[in-house]
Design an enzyme around this catalytic site. Sequence first.
Site, PDB file in Angstrom:
ATOM      1  N   SER A  81       0.823  -1.215   0.000  1.00 26.19           N
ATOM      2  CA  SER A  81       0.000   0.000   0.000  1.00 26.19           C
ATOM      3  C   SER A  81       0.856   1.265   0.000  1.00 26.19           C
ATOM      4  O   SER A  81       2.005   1.264   0.448  1.00 26.19           O
ATOM      5  CB  SER A  81      -0.900   0.033   1.234  1.00 26.19           C
ATOM      6  OG  SER A  81      -1.682  -1.122   1.306  1.00 26.19           O
TER       7      SER A  81
HETATM    8  N1  SAH Z   1      -0.081  -5.577   4.133  1.00 24.42           N
HETATM    9  C1  SAH Z   1       0.620  -5.825   2.894  1.00 24.42           C
HETATM   10  C2  SAH Z   1      -0.258  -5.506   1.709  1.00 24.42           C
HETATM   11  C3  SAH Z   1      -0.282  -6.644   0.772  1.00 24.42           C
HETATM   12  S1  SAH Z   1      -1.565  -6.608  -0.438  1.00 24.42           S
HETATM   13  C4  SAH Z   1       1.959  -5.100   2.855  1.00 24.42           C
HETATM   14  O1  SAH Z   1       2.245  -4.298   3.764  1.00 24.42           O
HETATM   15  O2  SAH Z   1       2.744  -5.325   1.936  1.00 24.42           O
HETATM   16  C5  SAH Z   1      -2.730  -7.711   0.290  1.00 24.42           C
HETATM   17  C6  SAH Z   1      -2.295  -9.111   0.535  1.00 24.42           C
HETATM   18  O3  SAH Z   1      -3.443  -9.857   0.993  1.00 24.42           O
HETATM   19  C7  SAH Z   1      -1.791  -9.877  -0.688  1.00 24.42           C
HETATM   20  O4  SAH Z   1      -0.487 -10.316  -0.438  1.00 24.42           O
HETATM   21  C8  SAH Z   1      -2.765 -11.032  -0.834  1.00 24.42           C
HETATM   22  O5  SAH Z   1      -2.160 -12.218  -1.289  1.00 24.42           O
HETATM   23  C9  SAH Z   1      -3.297 -11.197   0.592  1.00 24.42           C
HETATM   24  N2  SAH Z   1      -4.593 -11.859   0.740  1.00 24.42           N
HETATM   25  C10 SAH Z   1      -5.681 -11.784  -0.060  1.00 24.42           C
HETATM   26  N3  SAH Z   1      -6.683 -12.545   0.427  1.00 24.42           N
HETATM   27  C11 SAH Z   1      -6.207 -13.127   1.569  1.00 24.42           C
HETATM   28  C12 SAH Z   1      -6.756 -14.031   2.535  1.00 24.42           C
HETATM   29  N4  SAH Z   1      -7.991 -14.526   2.404  1.00 24.42           N
HETATM   30  N5  SAH Z   1      -5.997 -14.406   3.580  1.00 24.42           N
HETATM   31  C13 SAH Z   1      -4.714 -13.934   3.720  1.00 24.42           C
HETATM   32  N6  SAH Z   1      -4.142 -13.096   2.836  1.00 24.42           N
HETATM   33  C14 SAH Z   1      -4.874 -12.687   1.785  1.00 24.42           C
END
Ligand code: SAH
Length: 229
Positions: A81
């Site tokens: 993000s």
């Molecule tokens: N917090 C992260 C943002 C990553 S984007 C950072 O600081 O980099 C969101 C992430 O959520 C992705 O990596 C995606 O694979 C994960 N995601 C999506 N659905 C999910 C679920 N049901 N359980 C766990 N992770 C999930």
Amino acid sequence: MKSILIILCIMAGGIILPQTDKYQSARIRMVKTQISDRGISNTAVLEAMKKVPRHLFIPGEYEREAYEDYPLPIGYGQTISQPYIVAYMTDIVRPNAKKKALEIGTGSGYQAAVLAEIVEKVYTIEIVPELAKESSALLKKLGYKNIIGKYGDGYKGWPEYAPFDIIIVTAAADHIPQPLIDQLAENGRLVIPVGPPSAVQELILVTRRNGKVEQRRMTFVRFVPFKRL
Ligand code: SAH
């Protein structure tokens, strides 16, 4: 004897100041112009974001853009993000040293690291196995002993460690998973983007006070989709 002492002091200095890297001034500028100038005044959040080396959470080809005002790709179709959104979400869940947090969507591990600078313990779940592995290796290398991560579908939360004072979901869902609401502690705060995938979603803040669950719409955001296994 004197020279040995001096050498030891220089070495200790290097250990005391691990945040001195080539991006430090970019990071301080990011916190001022993108975060505090936009109204976030929580010192703990500002300090955490001044400290966490965001460029290490970003693939090499985008490293030089790590402190810019936008999200960046982290591979596997996922993104880290925009710094302001990380700060905003961290701020509205009111973190402090006594709190236990759950994050759904570890991704690069950056949001988990920012939270871990402030709260007592962070549990984090990632659905892409490669990202779960890579982020856990990086967080370990950076010395975060208060972050526990696992691979899996975060929809069901992490009942073994519930309840949580803070729950941060960093992927957009079409509804708020009931297990996450159930795992929110009294006086807890849950933040989650809700809305259609690949479009604008609303960031919802869920609170539980005196056993009563309330929802508030906070702002518009754009997140990658919440997936299911
Ligand atoms: N917090 C992260 C943002 C990553 S984007 C950072 O600081 O980099 C969101 C992430 O959520 C992705 O990596 C995606 O694979 C994960 N995601 C999506 N659905 C999910 C679920 N049901 N359980 C766990 N992770 C999930």
